[in-house]
Design an enzyme around this catalytic site. Structure first.
Site, PDB file in Angstrom:
ATOM      1  N   HIS A  55      10.977  29.854 -10.280  1.00  0.00           N
ATOM      2  CA  HIS A  55       9.906  29.442 -10.340  1.00  0.00           C
ATOM      3  C   HIS A  55       9.166  30.998 -10.447  1.00  0.00           C
ATOM      4  O   HIS A  55      10.368  31.999 -10.076  1.00  0.00           O
ATOM      5  CB  HIS A  55       8.763  29.521  -8.962  1.00  0.00           C
ATOM      6  N   HIS A  57       7.951  33.057  -8.890  1.00  0.00           N
ATOM      7  CA  HIS A  57       7.412  34.566  -7.462  1.00  0.00           C
ATOM      8  C   HIS A  57       8.257  35.594  -7.779  1.00  0.00           C
ATOM      9  O   HIS A  57       9.140  35.706  -7.985  1.00  0.00           O
ATOM     10  CB  HIS A  57       7.381  34.059  -6.128  1.00  0.00           C
ATOM     11  N   ASP A  59      10.295  37.127  -5.463  1.00  0.00           N
ATOM     12  CA  ASP A  59      10.933  37.299  -4.793  1.00  0.00           C
ATOM     13  C   ASP A  59      11.783  36.132  -5.140  1.00  0.00           C
ATOM     14  O   ASP A  59      13.411  35.392  -4.847  1.00  0.00           O
ATOM     15  CB  ASP A  59      10.692  37.428  -3.470  1.00  0.00           C
ATOM     16  N   HIS A  60      11.829  36.020  -6.363  1.00  0.00           N
ATOM     17  CA  HIS A  60      13.120  34.628  -6.812  1.00  0.00           C
ATOM     18  C   HIS A  60      12.970  35.654  -8.080  1.00  0.00           C
ATOM     19  O   HIS A  60      13.998  35.020  -9.032  1.00  0.00           O
ATOM     20  CB  HIS A  60      11.902  33.546  -7.096  1.00  0.00           C
ATOM     21  N   HIS A 113       4.549  24.336  -5.279  1.00  0.00           N
ATOM     22  CA  HIS A 113       4.379  25.521  -4.506  1.00  0.00           C
ATOM     23  C   HIS A 113       4.312  26.335  -5.808  1.00  0.00           C
ATOM     24  O   HIS A 113       3.165  27.301  -5.251  1.00  0.00           O
ATOM     25  CB  HIS A 113       6.124  26.368  -3.993  1.00  0.00           C
ATOM     26  N   ASP A 132      11.710  27.449  -3.682  1.00  0.00           N
ATOM     27  CA  ASP A 132      11.283  27.156  -2.267  1.00  0.00           C
ATOM     28  C   ASP A 132      10.420  25.664  -2.162  1.00  0.00           C
ATOM     29  O   ASP A 132       9.428  25.418  -1.522  1.00  0.00           O
ATOM     30  CB  ASP A 132       9.974  28.381  -2.445  1.00  0.00           C
ATOM     31  N   HIS A 170      15.177  30.140   1.117  1.00  0.00           N
ATOM     32  CA  HIS A 170      15.161  31.284   2.278  1.00  0.00           C
ATOM     33  C   HIS A 170      15.679  30.693   4.036  1.00  0.00           C
ATOM     34  O   HIS A 170      15.568  29.473   4.127  1.00  0.00           O
ATOM     35  CB  HIS A 170      13.022  31.368   2.989  1.00  0.00           C
TER      36      HIS A 170
END
Length: 257
Positions: A55, A57, A59-60, A113, A132, A170
Site C-alpha cells: 500500500h 503509506h 513507511d511502506h 486500511h 497492515d 509492524h
C-alpha cells in the site's frame, strides 16, 4: 526453497527480503527504509530485483525510488494506491500473479486500511505478506475503507490455509494482545498466546511471523463472526449474526483503547 529474511527498521516496522536461490532473484516487500534494505541485502549477497508494495503509506513505499536507483529493480504496486506511490513500473490488481523465479504470488485485494491495499500469498511456500491489513492479534486502522470492505478483506485472509505463515509489517503484538484480552477475556487460546507474546517482547524477541491458525483462534478481529464474541459486544454496537457490525465495534474500541 524460498528464503525470507526479516529485520527491524524504523521505530517498529519489519523489513522483508524474499530470495529465490535458484534464480537469484530477491524481492523487497515494501520499502520503509531504503538504507536498511540495501544494507541487509548486501550482507546476504543478494541483489534486489523487485519491490512488491502492499500500500501507499510512506513507511511502506517511501524507499522505492532510492532502492530502484541503487539496483534497477522493478516495482510492483497496487493499482488502487498507485497514484500515491513513487516510481511504479507494474500495476497489480486483485487476482494477478507476480513471480519471483519459479515462485508465484497471488495478489489479494484487502482494502480497508487503505482502499487499494493488497497482500501477496505464495501458496507453495505457505507464506503471506499482508502489510497492515492483518497483524498478530490485531488489524490495521481503518484510515480509508469501510467496515464491510475491511471485514470482507479479513474474511479473504481467513480463507487461506491455516498453516500459512503471516508476515505482518509492524511489531504491535503486545499492544494488540492487551486489547484482545479486554475484548475476549475468556478465550484460553488467546490467554496462552498473549502470555507468550509478553515474554517474547520482554526478551526483545519478535512476535512476527505468526500463523493463520493461531490468529483464527485468538485474534478478535478475525473472530467477529463468532457468536460468543458477538454476544460479548452487543452492548457496544455488535449484533448477533452480524460480523460487520461486530468488527466495526471492535475496531472503534481499539482506536480508543
Amino acid at each position: 526453497m524460498l528464503e525470507v529474511h526479516q529485520f527491524p527498521c524504523l521505530s517498529d516496522n519489519y523489513g522483508f527480503l524474499v530470495h529465490d536461490p535458484a534464480s537469484g532473484e530477491t524481492a523487497a516487500i515494501d520499502t520503509p527504509d531504503a538504507e536498511a534494505y540495501l544494507r541487509e541485502a548486501s550482507h546476504r549477497g543478494w541483489q534486489i530485483t523487485q519491490i512488491w508494495n502492499t500500500h501507499w503509506h510512506p513507511d511502506h513505499a517511501g524507499g522505492n525510488a532510492a532502492i530502484k536507483a541503487a539496483t534497477g529493480c522493478t516495482i510492483h504496486a497496487p493499482a488502487g494506491d498507485a497514484a500515491k506511490i513513487e516510481a511504479v513500473d507494474k500495476l497489480v490488481h486483485d487476482g494477478d500473479v507476480v513471480c519471483l523465479g519459479a515462485f508465484e504470488a497471488d495478489v489479494i485485494a484487502v482494502g480497508g486500511h487503505t482502499d487499494g491495499h493488497i497482500a501477496y500469498h505464495l501458496a507453495d511456500a505457505r507464506v503471506a505478506f499482508v502489510g497492515d491489513a492483518l497483524f498478530a492479534l490485531g488489524c490495521g486502522r481503518m484510515f480509508e475503507g469501510t467496515p464491510p470492505q475491511f471485514w470482507h478483506s479479513l474474511a479473504r485472509l481467513k480463507a487461506l490455509p491455516p498453516q500459512t505463515l503471516i508476515y505482518c509489517a509492524h511489531e504491535y503484538t503486545a499492544s494488540n494482545a492487551r486489547f484482545a484480552l479486554h475484548a475476549d477475556p475468556d478465550n484460553a487460546a488467546l490467554a496462552a498466546y498473549a502470555a507468550e507474546v509478553f515474554q517474547r517482547r520482554e526478551q526483545g524477541q519478535p512476535t512476527v511471523p505468526t500463523t493463520l491458525a493461531r490468529e483464527l483462534a485468538a485474534n478478535p478481529f478475525l473472530r467477529a463472526d463468532d457468536p460468543a464474541l458477538q454476544a460479548l459486544w452487543t452492548d457496544r454496537g455488535a449484533r448477533l449474526g452480524d460480523p460487520v457490525a461486530t468488527f466495526a465495534a471492535l475496531r472503534a474500541a481499539k482506536d480508543n483503547f
